[in-house]
Write a protein that holds these residues in place. Structure first.
Motif, PDB file in Angstrom:
ATOM      1  N   GLN A 200      -6.455  10.548 -18.546  1.00  0.00           N
ATOM      2  CA  GLN A 200      -5.075  10.639 -19.035  1.00  0.00           C
ATOM      3  C   GLN A 200      -5.013  11.228 -20.448  1.00  0.00           C
ATOM      4  O   GLN A 200      -4.123  12.007 -20.763  1.00  0.00           O
ATOM      5  CB  GLN A 200      -4.410   9.267 -18.985  1.00  0.00           C
ATOM      6  N   LEU A 217      -4.758   2.761  -3.868  1.00  0.00           N
ATOM      7  CA  LEU A 217      -3.355   3.015  -4.196  1.00  0.00           C
ATOM      8  C   LEU A 217      -2.959   2.509  -5.571  1.00  0.00           C
ATOM      9  O   LEU A 217      -2.067   3.057  -6.197  1.00  0.00           O
ATOM     10  CB  LEU A 217      -2.447   2.384  -3.140  1.00  0.00           C
ATOM     11  N   SER A 218      -3.643   1.458  -6.039  1.00  0.00           N
ATOM     12  CA  SER A 218      -3.284   0.920  -7.350  1.00  0.00           C
ATOM     13  C   SER A 218      -3.636   1.921  -8.450  1.00  0.00           C
ATOM     14  O   SER A 218      -2.853   2.141  -9.374  1.00  0.00           O
ATOM     15  CB  SER A 218      -4.015  -0.394  -7.603  1.00  0.00           C
ATOM     16  N   VAL A 219      -4.830   2.521  -8.359  1.00  0.00           N
ATOM     17  CA  VAL A 219      -5.228   3.512  -9.349  1.00  0.00           C
ATOM     18  C   VAL A 219      -4.311   4.724  -9.271  1.00  0.00           C
ATOM     19  O   VAL A 219      -3.858   5.245 -10.295  1.00  0.00           O
ATOM     20  CB  VAL A 219      -6.702   3.946  -9.132  1.00  0.00           C
ATOM     21  N   ARG A 221      -1.244   4.886  -8.243  1.00  0.00           N
ATOM     22  CA  ARG A 221       0.073   4.598  -8.814  1.00  0.00           C
ATOM     23  C   ARG A 221       0.022   4.702 -10.341  1.00  0.00           C
ATOM     24  O   ARG A 221       0.948   5.190 -10.974  1.00  0.00           O
ATOM     25  CB  ARG A 221       0.524   3.194  -8.438  1.00  0.00           C
ATOM     26  N   HIS A 222      -1.081   4.232 -10.908  1.00  0.00           N
ATOM     27  CA  HIS A 222      -1.160   4.226 -12.358  1.00  0.00           C
ATOM     28  C   HIS A 222      -1.214   5.634 -12.946  1.00  0.00           C
ATOM     29  O   HIS A 222      -0.574   5.928 -13.937  1.00  0.00           O
ATOM     30  CB  HIS A 222      -2.383   3.436 -12.818  1.00  0.00           C
ATOM     31  N   ASP A 242       7.253   6.011  -8.480  1.00  0.00           N
ATOM     32  CA  ASP A 242       8.006   4.770  -8.417  1.00  0.00           C
ATOM     33  C   ASP A 242       8.767   4.657  -7.098  1.00  0.00           C
ATOM     34  O   ASP A 242       8.865   3.587  -6.521  1.00  0.00           O
ATOM     35  CB  ASP A 242       8.962   4.657  -9.608  1.00  0.00           C
TER      36      ASP A 242
ATOM     37  N   PRO B 258      -5.523  -1.740 -12.568  1.00  0.00           N
ATOM     38  CA  PRO B 258      -4.199  -1.158 -12.355  1.00  0.00           C
ATOM     39  C   PRO B 258      -3.501  -1.954 -11.264  1.00  0.00           C
ATOM     40  O   PRO B 258      -4.137  -2.442 -10.342  1.00  0.00           O
ATOM     41  CB  PRO B 258      -4.499   0.265 -11.893  1.00  0.00           C
ATOM     42  N   ARG B 259      -2.203  -2.146 -11.398  1.00  0.00           N
ATOM     43  CA  ARG B 259      -1.479  -2.976 -10.439  1.00  0.00           C
ATOM     44  C   ARG B 259      -0.528  -2.153  -9.601  1.00  0.00           C
ATOM     45  O   ARG B 259       0.187  -1.304 -10.096  1.00  0.00           O
ATOM     46  CB  ARG B 259      -0.686  -4.048 -11.198  1.00  0.00           C
ATOM     47  N   LEU B 260      -0.524  -2.464  -8.307  1.00  0.00           N
ATOM     48  CA  LEU B 260       0.366  -1.765  -7.401  1.00  0.00           C
ATOM     49  C   LEU B 260       1.781  -2.320  -7.501  1.00  0.00           C
ATOM     50  O   LEU B 260       2.761  -1.634  -7.279  1.00  0.00           O
ATOM     51  CB  LEU B 260      -0.152  -1.941  -5.971  1.00  0.00           C
ATOM     52  N   ASP B 261       1.873  -3.605  -7.846  1.00  0.00           N
ATOM     53  CA  ASP B 261       3.171  -4.266  -7.762  1.00  0.00           C
ATOM     54  C   ASP B 261       4.006  -4.136  -9.027  1.00  0.00           C
ATOM     55  O   ASP B 261       5.140  -4.541  -9.074  1.00  0.00           O
ATOM     56  CB  ASP B 261       2.999  -5.742  -7.401  1.00  0.00           C
ATOM     57  N   LYS B 264       2.450  -0.653 -15.134  1.00  0.00           N
ATOM     58  CA  LYS B 264       1.836  -1.167 -16.363  1.00  0.00           C
ATOM     59  C   LYS B 264       2.125  -0.202 -17.502  1.00  0.00           C
ATOM     60  O   LYS B 264       2.641   0.883 -17.313  1.00  0.00           O
ATOM     61  CB  LYS B 264       0.323  -1.271 -16.157  1.00  0.00           C
ATOM     62  N   LEU B 268      -4.370   1.763 -19.489  1.00  0.00           N
ATOM     63  CA  LEU B 268      -5.006   0.558 -18.997  1.00  0.00           C
ATOM     64  C   LEU B 268      -5.790  -0.073 -20.133  1.00  0.00           C
ATOM     65  O   LEU B 268      -6.314   0.612 -21.001  1.00  0.00           O
ATOM     66  CB  LEU B 268      -5.971   0.892 -17.863  1.00  0.00           C
TER      67      LEU B 268
END
Lengths: 329, 321
Positions: A200, A217-219, A221-222, A242, B258-261, B264, B268
């Protein structure tokens, strides 16, 4: 963040694979089947999907590392599909790739100085050895490696550091786009965060565009601005990050998101999981009509006959499902 | 109710050409029937070696000391013959990669029946019937037909189900799962975790879940043990660990995910540096190089795992936050 640098249209990669048996002949395996998207300058597009959905093949086909069997890839407006190695070479400076297994993607017999400097040697042979080493040192410093380690060999580094070496090698030509193929999947959680932050930071400093391929998917999304969901070589849904989490429209996207474990006991235990039946069908004999219908809880006869086309939900959000309107958000 | 597994001061050392490696140091914990314990840590934290020590499956250069009592029986120092009456019968383990744990030359039926014939003295016919039932239970479609297939004919998720079915054949009291879903896709992982939750509920099996994925622990485990540098640095109930972590490493680990829900902050929180080398652990706390609360004491002595509240313990010199 407005100008399109990469435009992919109806990209297809079909491999010919043996049907099996002695006189079986060959059948096409449609790894990537009609994928279209565009990538803007400074943007990160996340590509998610399960193993075998064609996400890595797509990344390689975009860079022409695998020759597409159909469709177009346009780089800043000019078509680069099917160019030979020599004509392709000037474009390569702008497009780099980093791989999943950090150690396997580094030549064990080269020092990391040689590894990171090699793209410079190839593309700018006129730069002197001394200047090249200076540039390598600067880049090592940027990615968080100590410049005095320049003469060491890959095996002396940990996984996270090897990934930094891979990133330095990709960055040394100051490319405009980097395809990141599962760059953090092999790393421990605490190291994963370091590498994500580094990518980033580099993106901000150099205005890079990233194609970020991952099953996590979590990474995704970030790090991403927009996300594309692939299934059996086809795009199921594309949306801003989002929207894809708050308002997924495709049944597959919904199932995928609901399946990701959340590190929060109360939420994790109270969420509703859409459990998909069965496994991914063989890509050699994909289902007719909609490829997802064999595992879709909402599939009907119509889905077996008609292949869904991408339809717009709202600006920048498209979904390929015959029943998305009926199913709601 | 006495615990079915009681581990006291377990230590495991490996003799290597480069010197001694202390993989497991002073481990104490216990597990009750029907309880699930999450064991969390990064690669090289010693989480797998604890359970290989307990199962007596260490590499040849490894030695364990201390005490492991399983249903009142001492396992450390037990002869292989005796151990074989326990392993795979009342205590089973499943591994990350199902393909390397199944024999590729033998049909699933052969591999499963063998367990029942060997350990439970069933006849071939009875064994096959029970194997099919078990495959049914773990959600393998057309179990009657599939039982006669070879491992390569199954997909990754199905193979892991076969492994779980095999581990459950003798209705073990304890199932140790070492990263059972790490190699699987998320949708398949969700199916396997669902299966394990049901096992716990229906068969009252105690489960140890060894994983690096905190999300998996959050969904499945009652208690959690966090490992770092071959030691337990924190243990407690799952809600305490996730909502009120006390050790700086546990806190860092949770923040670095990292959070999906939820969206953030743009960056990180990364724990700086890298995990320690077990061959060359620093004097004092293993986490000292990466810890933002380091003080002089941390450099000279190793913090003990101290219980600071009912069922909660941490190994850190820092006062509670």
């Amino acid at each position: 963040m407005s100008d399109t640098i990469l435009n992919v249209e109806d990209l297809k990669v079909h491999f010919q694979v043996p049907r099996g048996g002695f006189f079986g002949g060959r059948v096409p395996l449609k790894a990537v089947d009609g994928v279209s998207f565009e990538l803007k300058s400074g943007e990160t597009l996340g590509i998610v999907g399960e193993s075998g959905c064609g996400k890595s093949t797509l990344g390689r086909a975009v860079l022409q590392l695998i020759e597409p069997t159909g469709g177009n890839v346009a780089w800043l407006g000019s078509n680069i599909t099917g160019l030979d190695a020599k004509t392709m070479r000037p474009y390569r400076k702008d497009m780099q790739i980093i791989f999943q297994d950090p150690l396997a993607s580094l030549n064990p017999r080269m020092t990391i100085g040689e590894i990171i400097g090699e793209p410079l040697k190839t593309h700018y042979p006129e730069i002197s050895r001394k200047d090249r080493r200076e540039k390598v040192r600067q880049m090592m410093d940027k990615v968080g490696l100590l410049p005095q380690m320049i003469n060491r060999y890959p095996h002396e580094f940990s996984g996270g550091q090897c990934q930094r070496i891979g990133i330095a090698r990709a960055m040394i030509l100051e490319p405009k786009v980097i395809v990141c193929d599962e760059p953090v999947s092999a790393l421990d959680v605490s190291i994963q965060a370091q590498v994500v932050n580094l990518l980033q930071d580099l993106q901000k400093e150099f205005g890079l565009s990233l194609l970020f391929i991952s099953h996590d998917l979590s990474v995704v999304r970030h790090i991403s601005h927009r996300i594309m969901v692939l299934y059996l070589g086809k795009v199921m849904e594309i949306a801003p990050k989002d929207a894809i989490y708050a308002d997924p429209r495709h049944p597959y996207t919904k199932a995928l998101i609901s399946a990701v474990p959340i590190p929060d006991p109360d939420r994790e235990r109270n969420k509703e999981i859409v459990v998909l039946q069965g496994d991914l069908p063989s890509p050699i004999a994909p289902p007719s009509g909609c490829v997802f219908r064999t595992r879709c809880p909402f599939a009907d006869d119509e889905c077996a006959k008609t292949a869904p086309q991408p339809e717009s939900v709202e600006a920048g959000h498209t979904v390929s499902c015959l029943h998305w309107q009926k199913l709601g958000g | 109710m006495s615990p079915i597994l009681n581990v006291k001061n377990l230590e495991t050392r490996f003799q290597t050409l480069d010197g001694e490696v202390s993989a497991v140091n002073g481990i104490d914990f216990h597990l009750h029937k029907g309880e699930s314990l999450g064991v969390v840590g990064e690669s090289g934290s010693g989480k797998t070696q604890i359970f290989l020590s307990i199962m007596g499956l260490l590499a040849k250069n490894g030695r364990s000391t201390g005490s492991v009592k399983f249903k009142g029986q001492e396992l450390i120092g037990m002869k292989t013959g005796e151990l074989n009456k326990i392993r795979g019968v009342t205590m089973s383990m499943i591994f990350q990669d199902p393909m390397t744990s199944l024999n590729p030359y033998l049909k699933i039926s052969k591999q499963m029946n063998e367990v029942l014939i060997e350990h439970q003295g069933r006849t071939e016919e009875e064994a096959l019937k029970e194997s099919i039932q078990m495959l049914d239970l773990v959600g393998i479609p057309e179990a009657r037909k599939r039982v006669h297939m070879y491992p390569h004919e199954f997909s990754g998720g199905m193979r892991q189900r076969v492994m779980i079915a095999m581990a459950l054949l003798c209705k073990p009291d304890l199932l140790i799962a070492d990263e059972p879903t790490t190699a699987l896709d998320v949708t398949v992982q969700a199916q396997i975790l669902d299966l394990m939750r049901n096992l716990k509920k229906e068969l009252d099996t105690a489960i140890v879940m060894i994983t690096h994925d905190l999300g998996v622990v959050a969904g499945l485990c009652d208690r959690v043990m966090v490992m770092y540098g071959g030691r337990i640095v924190e243990k407690g109930d799952v809600r305490n660990i996730f909502y009120d972590a006390q050790h700086p490493y546990t806190q860092g680990l949770l923040e670095s995910m990292p959070r999906l829900d939820e969206a953030k902050a743009s960056k990180l929180h990364a724990i700086p540096g890298q995990p320690p080398n077990l061959q060359n652990l620093p004097v004092g706390c293993a986490f000292q190089d990466r810890c933002e609360y380091r003080k002089d004491q941390c450099l000279s002595s190793i913090p003990n795992l101290i219980e600071f509240a009912e069922g909660r313990a941490k190994a850190c010199f820092r006062e509670a936050s």
